[in-house]
Every structure is written in structure tokens, then in C-alpha cells.
Design a protein around this motif. Sequence first.
Motif, PDB file in Angstrom:
ATOM      1  N   VAL A  87       0.830  -1.203   0.000  1.00 11.53           N
ATOM      2  CA  VAL A  87       0.000   0.000   0.000  1.00 11.53           C
ATOM      3  C   VAL A  87       0.869   1.259   0.000  1.00 11.53           C
ATOM      4  CG1 VAL A  87      -1.648   1.345   1.370  1.00 11.53           C
ATOM      5  CG2 VAL A  87      -1.986  -1.118   1.065  1.00 11.53           C
ATOM      6  N   ALA A  88       1.878   1.288   0.842  1.00 11.57           N
ATOM      7  CA  ALA A  88       2.730   2.471   0.921  1.00 11.57           C
ATOM      8  C   ALA A  88       3.514   2.692  -0.371  1.00 11.57           C
ATOM      9  CB  ALA A  88       3.684   2.339   2.102  1.00 11.57           C
ATOM     10  N   SER A  89       4.089   1.632  -0.909  1.00  8.42           N
ATOM     11  CA  SER A  89       4.894   1.785  -2.129  1.00  8.42           C
ATOM     12  C   SER A  89       4.024   2.166  -3.321  1.00  8.42           C
ATOM     13  CB  SER A  89       5.663   0.495  -2.419  1.00  8.42           C
ATOM     14  OG  SER A  89       4.782  -0.591  -2.645  1.00  8.42           O
ATOM     15  N   THR A  90       2.829   1.602  -3.421  1.00 11.35           N
ATOM     16  CA  THR A  90       1.934   1.945  -4.527  1.00 11.35           C
ATOM     17  C   THR A  90       1.482   3.395  -4.429  1.00 11.35           C
ATOM     18  OG1 THR A  90       1.130  -0.342  -4.641  1.00 11.35           O
ATOM     19  CG2 THR A  90      -0.216   1.341  -5.705  1.00 11.35           C
ATOM     20  N   ALA A  91       1.182   3.839  -3.231  1.00 13.70           N
ATOM     21  CA  ALA A  91       0.769   5.230  -3.044  1.00 13.70           C
ATOM     22  C   ALA A  91       1.862   6.185  -3.503  1.00 13.70           C
ATOM     23  CB  ALA A  91       0.423   5.479  -1.579  1.00 13.70           C
ATOM     24  N   HIS A  92       3.095   5.923  -3.112  1.00 10.21           N
ATOM     25  CA  HIS A  92       4.200   6.799  -3.510  1.00 10.21           C
ATOM     26  C   HIS A  92       4.459   6.711  -5.013  1.00 10.21           C
ATOM     27  CE1 HIS A  92       5.668   8.574   0.226  1.00 10.21           C
ATOM     28  NE2 HIS A  92       5.326   7.447   0.823  1.00 10.21           N
ATOM     29  N   ALA A  93       4.330   5.522  -5.573  1.00  7.24           N
ATOM     30  CA  ALA A  93       4.566   5.360  -7.010  1.00  7.24           C
ATOM     31  C   ALA A  93       3.535   6.140  -7.829  1.00  7.24           C
ATOM     32  CB  ALA A  93       4.524   3.880  -7.379  1.00  7.24           C
ATOM     33  N   LEU A  94       2.274   6.052  -7.431  1.00  8.07           N
ATOM     34  CA  LEU A  94       1.222   6.726  -8.196  1.00  8.07           C
ATOM     35  C   LEU A  94       1.247   8.235  -8.000  1.00  8.07           C
ATOM     36  CD1 LEU A  94      -1.761   4.242  -7.771  1.00  8.07           C
ATOM     37  CD2 LEU A  94      -0.307   4.593  -9.767  1.00  8.07           C
ATOM     38  N   HIS A  95       1.770   8.695  -6.883  1.00  7.21           N
ATOM     39  CA  HIS A  95       1.924  10.133  -6.678  1.00  7.21           C
ATOM     40  C   HIS A  95       3.108  10.693  -7.457  1.00  7.21           C
ATOM     41  CE1 HIS A  95      -0.973  10.012  -3.295  1.00  7.21           C
ATOM     42  NE2 HIS A  95      -1.025  11.310  -3.445  1.00  7.21           N
ATOM     43  N   GLY A  96       4.031   9.824  -7.876  1.00  7.26           N
ATOM     44  CA  GLY A  96       5.187  10.299  -8.616  1.00  7.26           C
ATOM     45  C   GLY A  96       6.104  11.136  -7.761  1.00  7.26           C
ATOM     46  N   ALA A  97       6.713  12.139  -8.353  1.00  9.91           N
ATOM     47  CA  ALA A  97       7.735  12.922  -7.672  1.00  9.91           C
ATOM     48  C   ALA A  97       7.207  13.636  -6.434  1.00  9.91           C
ATOM     49  CB  ALA A  97       8.341  13.937  -8.642  1.00  9.91           C
ATOM     50  N   ILE A  98       5.961  14.093  -6.501  1.00 10.61           N
ATOM     51  CA  ILE A  98       5.418  14.844  -5.360  1.00 10.61           C
ATOM     52  C   ILE A  98       5.309  13.964  -4.122  1.00 10.61           C
ATOM     53  CG2 ILE A  98       2.973  14.366  -5.875  1.00 10.61           C
ATOM     54  CD1 ILE A  98       2.331  17.198  -5.010  1.00 10.61           C
ATOM     55  N   GLY A  99       5.154  12.658  -4.313  1.00 12.09           N
ATOM     56  CA  GLY A  99       4.917  11.749  -3.203  1.00 12.09           C
ATOM     57  C   GLY A  99       6.106  11.538  -2.289  1.00 12.09           C
ATOM     58  N   ALA A 134       8.821  16.078   1.582  1.00 15.22           N
ATOM     59  CA  ALA A 134       8.429  16.265   2.974  1.00 15.22           C
ATOM     60  C   ALA A 134       7.245  17.219   3.095  1.00 15.22           C
ATOM     61  CB  ALA A 134       9.612  16.802   3.776  1.00 15.22           C
ATOM     62  N   GLU A 135       7.088  18.116   2.119  1.00 20.57           N
ATOM     63  CA  GLU A 135       6.016  19.104   2.175  1.00 20.57           C
ATOM     64  C   GLU A 135       4.645  18.496   1.918  1.00 20.57           C
ATOM     65  OE1 GLU A 135       8.753  19.363   0.442  1.00 20.57           O
ATOM     66  OE2 GLU A 135       9.851  21.025   1.372  1.00 20.57           O
ATOM     67  N   TYR A 136       4.616  17.372   1.217  1.00 19.88           N
ATOM     68  CA  TYR A 136       3.336  16.732   0.895  1.00 19.88           C
ATOM     69  C   TYR A 136       2.921  15.821   2.049  1.00 19.88           C
ATOM     70  CZ  TYR A 136      -0.274  14.744  -2.127  1.00 19.88           C
ATOM     71  OH  TYR A 136      -1.473  14.373  -2.675  1.00 19.88           O
ATOM     72  N   ASP A 137       1.629  15.794   2.363  1.00 22.73           N
ATOM     73  CA  ASP A 137       1.157  15.112   3.569  1.00 22.73           C
ATOM     74  C   ASP A 137       1.224  13.595   3.505  1.00 22.73           C
ATOM     75  OD1 ASP A 137       0.600  17.582   4.599  1.00 22.73           O
ATOM     76  OD2 ASP A 137      -1.555  17.510   4.187  1.00 22.73           O
ATOM     77  N   LEU A 138       1.418  13.014   2.350  1.00 18.94           N
ATOM     78  CA  LEU A 138       1.417  11.553   2.234  1.00 18.94           C
ATOM     79  C   LEU A 138       2.409  10.901   3.181  1.00 18.94           C
ATOM     80  CD1 LEU A 138       0.329   9.054   0.662  1.00 18.94           C
ATOM     81  CD2 LEU A 138       2.242   9.388  -0.928  1.00 18.94           C
ATOM     82  N   GLN A 139       3.586  11.484   3.318  1.00 19.43           N
ATOM     83  CA  GLN A 139       4.627  10.863   4.155  1.00 19.43           C
ATOM     84  C   GLN A 139       4.273  10.845   5.637  1.00 19.43           C
ATOM     85  OE1 GLN A 139       6.711  12.816   6.349  1.00 19.43           O
ATOM     86  NE2 GLN A 139       5.766  14.776   5.836  1.00 19.43           N
ATOM     87  N   LEU A 140       3.358  11.709   6.065  1.00 21.07           N
ATOM     88  CA  LEU A 140       2.927  11.675   7.463  1.00 21.07           C
ATOM     89  C   LEU A 140       2.253  10.353   7.803  1.00 21.07           C
ATOM     90  CD1 LEU A 140       1.393  15.257   7.857  1.00 21.07           C
ATOM     91  CD2 LEU A 140       3.665  14.479   8.599  1.00 21.07           C
TER      92      LEU A 140
END
Length: 333
Positions: A265-277, A280-286
Motif C-alpha cells: 500500500v505504501a509503495s503503490t501510493a508513492h509510485a502513483l503520486h510520482g515525484a510529489i509523493g 516532505a512538504e506533501y502530507d502523504l509521508q505523514l
Amino acid sequence: MFTEAIEAILRDRATPEAIRAIENGGTPASIWSAVEEAGFLELLTPESAGGAGLSMSAIAPIFRAFGRYAVPVPLAQSIAARALLRDTGVAAPAGTTTLAGACRRREDGSLEAPQVPFGMTCDHVLANVDGDLLLLDAARAERKPCGVHGSLSGTLSWRFDDIPAPLAANGEEVLLFSAAIHAAAIAGAMDRVFAMTLQYCNDRSQFGKSIGKFQAVQHQLSVMAQQVASAGMASELAFSGAGAVPERLATAIAKARTSMAVPLVASTAHALHGAIGVTAEYDLQLFTRRLHEWRMADGSEAFWNRMVGNAALTQEHATIADFVRTAPYGMAA
């Protein structure tokens, strides 16, 4: 009713900005005081003692909500501590209380609690020490941070003279409750991560249409959705019993299944978000940082799968289907 009321507080207080501030050394007093003053720390306390008297199944959505908002204060642990202290004759102490499911005694008699959730900020620790239940003062502990960016977990150590007498012999229940809480938190955070990913895929356009319209992206989203749904159902299993604490085998299955879903789940989320994912400024990493931390908390899927496997191998059920159907609920085949 309670879930909606608590979520209203969390929407207002547990914002991404507040979480970042607390990770950087700020105080969680705003979140803690709002929940405490509303009386929500007593959700598992019997009505006769002034609490809400909720069942295990009724508290599960609330624990998931804490994960969905990545709450940076041990609210779930403090609620559970009150349930675990219920029969000891000891009142829950003032301030935050976290759970330490696996402590170890050193040769000199001192005590170490490794990787305690919220160990760097808690006021008290309710601990499992060789099956005994101990209530420890975190102010007397030596605290060592885990070293992971933004994490509030830490290893706590107490000298022999600072270790109180056991309160009861139900220490293993601390481990079970803590694992069940983390299973629920994983499920809640996955809900948030999937919603963020789906929204981004619908909003992000490429070649004249949203990337969510591409078949390859849809395939990844569908696999991710399956994992999130499965983790959600597994987390509910931990709180499906009729007792005052989560059942052992049901908790093992829940923690194993939710932890297993984290890497995909975590890797897919970051992959689909691309560079923004990855920023640190984007909330996904929280949320994905916490998913990885909660996966390892109280033991990863390897630890809990071993427990489930041992139970299956020693089971007296006629078939494995009977085991799956009845054993997690403590029922006879």
C-alpha cells in the motif's frame, strides 16, 4: 455517535500542520486536552464508574479514526490502559499513558522497554514484564529516541529502585491490546492513504485525461483497494470478541494481515503520486512513515504469523476451514 464526535475534534486539532509541529518538539496538549475534557478517555470504563461502557466492537472505529488522522499522542493507549487497570484497584494516573507489550529485565535488575510507542513524550507506561502488569513513571526513565525521522517512539530504561511492584498478572493483555490498536491504526491510515492516492489520480492529468483513466493505473489502484479492504476487515477481527480485551488469536491474525499490507500500500501510493509523493512538504509521508513504524510495532507479520501457524498446527479442528471459521472467536468446531 462517539466516532463522529471524536473525528470532529481531530479534524480541528490533529491537522497536518499540528502533527508536523509536534514532531518538531511542539506540545500535543491541544489534542490531548480536547479529548480528555470531552470524557472520551473513559470510553471503555463501565457506566457504573462514570464511563461510556463501550464494547470492543464499538471502540474499533474510534481506534481506526486515530490512525486515519495520524494522531501524535497516545489516545488509544490511554483509553486501553484504563481498561487494563480496571480490576487492579489502581486509578489511571493523570497525563498520557502508553503501552509497552514486551519489556525485558537486565542482569542488574533494571528494566528496558524497547521501541515504546510515544515513549519520548508519554507520562506513564503500562508494561508487560514477564506476564506481570506494571505501571511505570516515564519521568524516571532514561529515554533514547529510535532515530527515525519524526518518530515519537523510544526505548525507555528504569533502574531497579524505580521499578514498582506488579499490579496484576495480566501483563500479556498489554501486548494484545497494543497490537490490536496498531492493527486498527494501520487500517485507518491506509484508508487515508488510499483516499489521497485516488484523489490525486483523478486530479492529475496527462495526455489530455486524468491518470486514473489509464488501465495500468487502475490496476494498481484496484490491487491497493483490495489490500486496504482486507486490512480493514482484519483489524475489526481483533475487536470482535465479547471480552474486555482483544482475543489472542484474533489479534494475531489482525496484526499479521494489516502489517503484511503495509509495503504494497505504501509503495503503490508513492509510485502513483510520482515525484510529489516523496517530498516532505506533501502530507502523504505523514501517514506512510507511520504505516511502516506501526508494521514493526509489537512485532511484524513474521512474529504474529508464527503465532497463528502454531495455533493451526496444534488445533483440534477437523479441517483448516473449521479452524479459520471458529478458532479466532474462541469457539469449538
